[in-house]
Scaffold this motif. Structure first.
Motif, PDB file in Angstrom:
ATOM      1  N   LYS A   1       0.888  -1.174   0.000  1.00 34.45           N
ATOM      2  CA  LYS A   1       0.000   0.000   0.000  1.00 34.45           C
ATOM      3  C   LYS A   1       0.917   1.211   0.000  1.00 34.45           C
ATOM      4  CE  LYS A   1      -2.707  -0.309   3.566  1.00 34.45           C
ATOM      5  NZ  LYS A   1      -3.703  -0.892   4.434  1.00 34.45           N
TER       6      LYS A   1
ATOM      7  N   ASP B   1       1.505   5.351  -0.189  1.00 36.42           N
ATOM      8  CA  ASP B   1       0.856   6.637   0.057  1.00 36.42           C
ATOM      9  C   ASP B   1       1.862   7.709  -0.359  1.00 36.42           C
ATOM     10  OD1 ASP B   1      -0.532   8.751   1.072  1.00 36.42           O
ATOM     11  OD2 ASP B   1      -1.081   7.757   2.941  1.00 36.42           O
TER      12      ASP B   1
ATOM     13  N   GLN C   1      -7.126   9.692  -4.806  1.00 34.83           N
ATOM     14  CA  GLN C   1      -6.277  10.831  -4.432  1.00 34.83           C
ATOM     15  C   GLN C   1      -7.108  11.869  -3.698  1.00 34.83           C
ATOM     16  OE1 GLN C   1      -5.209  11.487  -8.697  1.00 34.83           O
ATOM     17  NE2 GLN C   1      -5.739  13.594  -8.273  1.00 34.83           N
TER      18      GLN C   1
ATOM     19  N   ARG D   1      -2.403  13.844  -1.886  1.00 31.87           N
ATOM     20  CA  ARG D   1      -1.999  12.501  -1.455  1.00 31.87           C
ATOM     21  C   ARG D   1      -2.558  11.504  -2.446  1.00 31.87           C
ATOM     22  NH1 ARG D   1      -2.474  11.785   4.947  1.00 31.87           N
ATOM     23  NH2 ARG D   1      -1.292   9.944   4.440  1.00 31.87           N
TER      24      ARG D   1
ATOM     25  N   LYS E   1      -3.059   7.531  -3.257  1.00 30.21           N
ATOM     26  CA  LYS E   1      -2.996   6.193  -2.655  1.00 30.21           C
ATOM     27  C   LYS E   1      -2.982   5.177  -3.790  1.00 30.21           C
ATOM     28  CE  LYS E   1      -5.383   7.507   1.598  1.00 30.21           C
ATOM     29  NZ  LYS E   1      -4.203   7.634   2.425  1.00 30.21           N
TER      30      LYS E   1
END
Length: 696
Positions: free
Chosen positions: A603, A605, A630, A638, A640
């Motif tokens: 995952k 970020d 996002q 950010r 993801k």
């Protein structure tokens, strides 16, 4: 008993090179704690006492020190600025009540400042801002104030204005008493005059003072009304309102100066006293139970409450292990017995010391609000709660991100092997973001960390501090194997030697299990063809074999074996025979059941400024990443995503290049997924070549 109103637990944090350590040095000099100022660029700074810090001119681990100013006691932590050591900032902010955010007058708000600011927001730490290096080329106080508003989404409350800029920077106008503080060229902090504001700055000073007063009186309705009717609040009232707003995080008093030239530091120290909270003014830490659920109790900062403290840093120095603790409530005396709620064990307190960088001053006790170090504690790690055994309770534990990069190391010779084990043990205790594992197949030691610089420094510390020479290998990925098809099969194990032989026959089904189900075994044998006492042996044979897959020798995941039938010999059958039959059956059937290589998916970020979002997403797609979503924030976006670990080596370097050094990312393991055919073929080929090389 110390007066807690006079305590300030503060941290100094900022981007690399904004002048945190220099600012700390000046504070220590001004408060009489040191008599000669050490410079970072000479490798002489008090708080940068590691060889690697002096050499590279960067702070690697946070250093604690304390001093006095105007009858107040400051516990100060100087934190690192580099992204690979943000863990040090995070755990320092966790135990502090206030902070000084240092920004470079010419560099402004830089990426690491953003990260640290986010951490401080998460920990709800009140802050004063200090815009440093106003004597440098390209410095601009007003531009930095603007960036604090726009990039950090924060509200800076300007308290001083600079007089002159770059080479002509001579001092500041204090908007509180509307006086100019002007330093001479001697470079001594105490050599300054208080004068009238230069004529060309009067209008600007009045404009900014009006803004300051308007923002401050918003904290008090009565003062606000009086002000609107034309009544000027007193300095005491203004300070009270600014203190209230600073502690509530409504705004951040903003100062400026040049730490290197000793200009403007006194006003920052006064601001720490006037506006940052003492330990009793901060929201008390909640108490949690063993499961991490809040009990409704809090650790009130009070000496009469039960003892509770959080270990926030472990440091190993020439005198032994030091455990830094922040005491939240109660009192701790030499010789007391305390409970570590994480391990459930009690320990006796030997020595309590107050740290000044790497010097120590012996204490007999510590009370609520103190930051001290305990010598020689065993089994305590960062984030553990220490408390009174009669009143157990856990303070909110720290959460550390998982390491994102790993390398293999091997000692150069036998003598180094033992030393390496001890050195790594000490380093793991000191740094929760540094992990170590041993690869059982190759016996290699795998080090895991937060980035390439992080591991580079760890190897350097091993070589220089602990005298261990090691060979460093390339990074590796932990693949797994599984099966995709259900098959029925049979295997007979026969062995005849002199005397009794070995016999075992099993008929079985092998089938894929649910993801994450691991290994399952079931027996449907009826009529005693395989006696019940031999079923566990069949299970054990399969279970032992699954540690080595048939494709490339990686452990096998998620499959089920059902024993359907078999054969048995009254003399020659034994548990060993059935275990051997199951092991051979595994080797025989797994290749037929559509064996498949699985790769770890992470995952990811990623934090990036808005203007680089397209580049970052395109790059993640090239790395076989799946974008999950996002979200836009005040300081950037950010993103993801899920990405195979094998594609993420060297990513931080590429991300920094793409985003002009402003991008950041963190990643953690999510799940295993099937490897694409071309990738699987390469991995199997490489693994086989490595095995061959080892045999030679």
């Amino acid at each position: 008993m110390a007066d807690l109103d006079k305590y300030r637990n503060i941290g100094i944090f900022a981007h690399v090179d904004a002048g945190k350590t220099t600012t700390t040095e000046r504070i220590l000099k001004l408060t009489g704690k040191i008599h000669k100022t050490g410079e970072v660029h000479d490798g002489e700074a008090t708080t940068d006492f590691m060889e690697q810090e002096a050499e590279r001119g960067i702070t690697i681990q946070s250093a604690a020190t304390s001093c006095e100013w105007n009858g107040h006691r400051f516990n100060i932590i100087d934190t690192p600025g580099h992204v690979d050591f943000t863990i040090e900032v995070y755990r320092s902010l966790k135990v502090l009540d206030g902070g000084v955010g240092v920004f470079c007058g010419s560099g402004g708000v830089e990426p690491q400042s953003e990260t640290n600011w986010r951490y401080a927001n998460d920990s709800e730490v009140a802050r004063v801002i200090f815009v440093n290096k106003l004597d440098r080329m390209g410095a601009d106080f007003y531009r930095v104030v603007d960036q604090v508003e726009n990039v950090l989404g924060a509200n800076p409350l300007v308290m001083v204005l600079p007089i002159g800029i770059e080479d002509d920077f001579t001092g500041v106008v204090n908007l509180m008493d509307m006086k100019a503080y002007i330093w001479d060229d001697s470079g001594l902090p105490e050599n300054y005059d208080v004068a009238d504001i230069p004529e060309d700055m009067v209008a600007k000073a009045e404009e900014y003072r009006e803004k300051m007063v308007e923002t401050a009186v918003e904290q008090d309705d009565d003062l606000m009304e009086a002000y609107l009717e034309g009544e000027m609040p007193s300095v005491e009232d203004l300070k009270r309102c600014i203190r209230k707003g600073t502690i509530a995080l409504d705004f951040f008093p903003t100062y400026c100066g040049s730490a290197f030239k000793n200009k403007g530091i006194q006003l920052v120290l006064d601001a720490v006293v006037d506006y940052l909270p003492n330990p009793t003014e901060v929201k008390p830490q909640p108490i949690t139970d063993d499961e991490g659920n809040e009990t409704g109790e809090v650790a009130t900062v009070d000496v009469s409450e039960p003892f509770r403290a959080l270990a926030f840093k472990i440091m190993d120095d020439r005198f032994g292990a030091l455990t830094f603790i922040r005491v939240y409530s109660g009192k701790l005396n030499k010789g007391d017995t305390i409970l570590n709620t994480f391990t459930g064990k009690t320990e006796r307190i030997g020595r309590i010391v107050e740290m000044h960088a790497d010097e120590r001053i012996e204490l007999t006790s510590a009370a609520a609000g103190d930051i001290v170090a305990i010598v020689g504690m065993k089994n305590v790690q960062t984030g553990h709660t220490l408390c009174d055994p009669k009143h157990p309770g856990t303070l909110e534990p720290m959460v550390f991100p998982d390491p994102v990069i790993s390398i293999a190391v091997a000692p150069k010779d036998k003598a180094a092997a033992e030393k390496m084990g001890i050195a790594i043990g000490k380093m793991v205790a000191e740094d929760p973001s540094f992990r170590v594992e041993t690869d059982e197949d190759s016996g290699e030691t795998i080090l895991k960390g937060m980035g390439e610089l992080h591991l580079d420094i760890k190897i350097d510390i091993m070589k220089r501090t602990h005298g261990v020479e090691v060979d460093v290998g390339a990074p590796q990925v932990a693949y797994r194997e599984t099966i995709t098809q259900k098959i029925e099969d049979s295997y007979t194990h026969k062995k005849q030697t002199g005397g009794s032989g070995q016999f075992a026959k099993i008929d079985y089904i092998v089938e894929p299990g649910e993801p994450g189900s691991g290994f399952e075994f079931e027996s449907k044998v009826t009529g005693g063809n395989v006696p019940r006492e031999f079923w566990p042996a069949v299970q054990k044979g399969f279970e032992k074999s699954m540690e080595k897959g048939v494709l490339a020798g990686f452990p096998c995941l998620d499959f089920k074996v059902t024993l359907m039938d078999g054969g048995y010999h009254p003399v020659d059958s034994s548990a060993v025979a059935y275990e051997l039959a199951a092991a051979a059956a595994y080797r025989q059937s797994m290749p037929k059941a559509g064996a498949q290589l699985m790769e770890p998916i992470m995952k990811v970020d990623v934090f990036t400024p808005e203007d680089h979002v397209g580049d970052v997403i395109g790059d993640l797609n090239r790395r076989r990443g799946m974008i999950q979503g996002q979200e836009a924030g005040t300081t950037g976006v950010r993103i993801k995503a899920e990405c195979p670990l094998s594609e993420m080596f060297g990513y931080i370097g590429d991300l920094r290049t793409m985003t002009s050094g402003r991008g950041q990312f963190s990643m953690e393991f999510s799940h295993y997924a099937p490897c694409p055919k071309n990738v699987a073929e390469d991995v199997i080929k490489e693994t086989k070549e490595r095995e061959e090389a080892k045999k030679k």
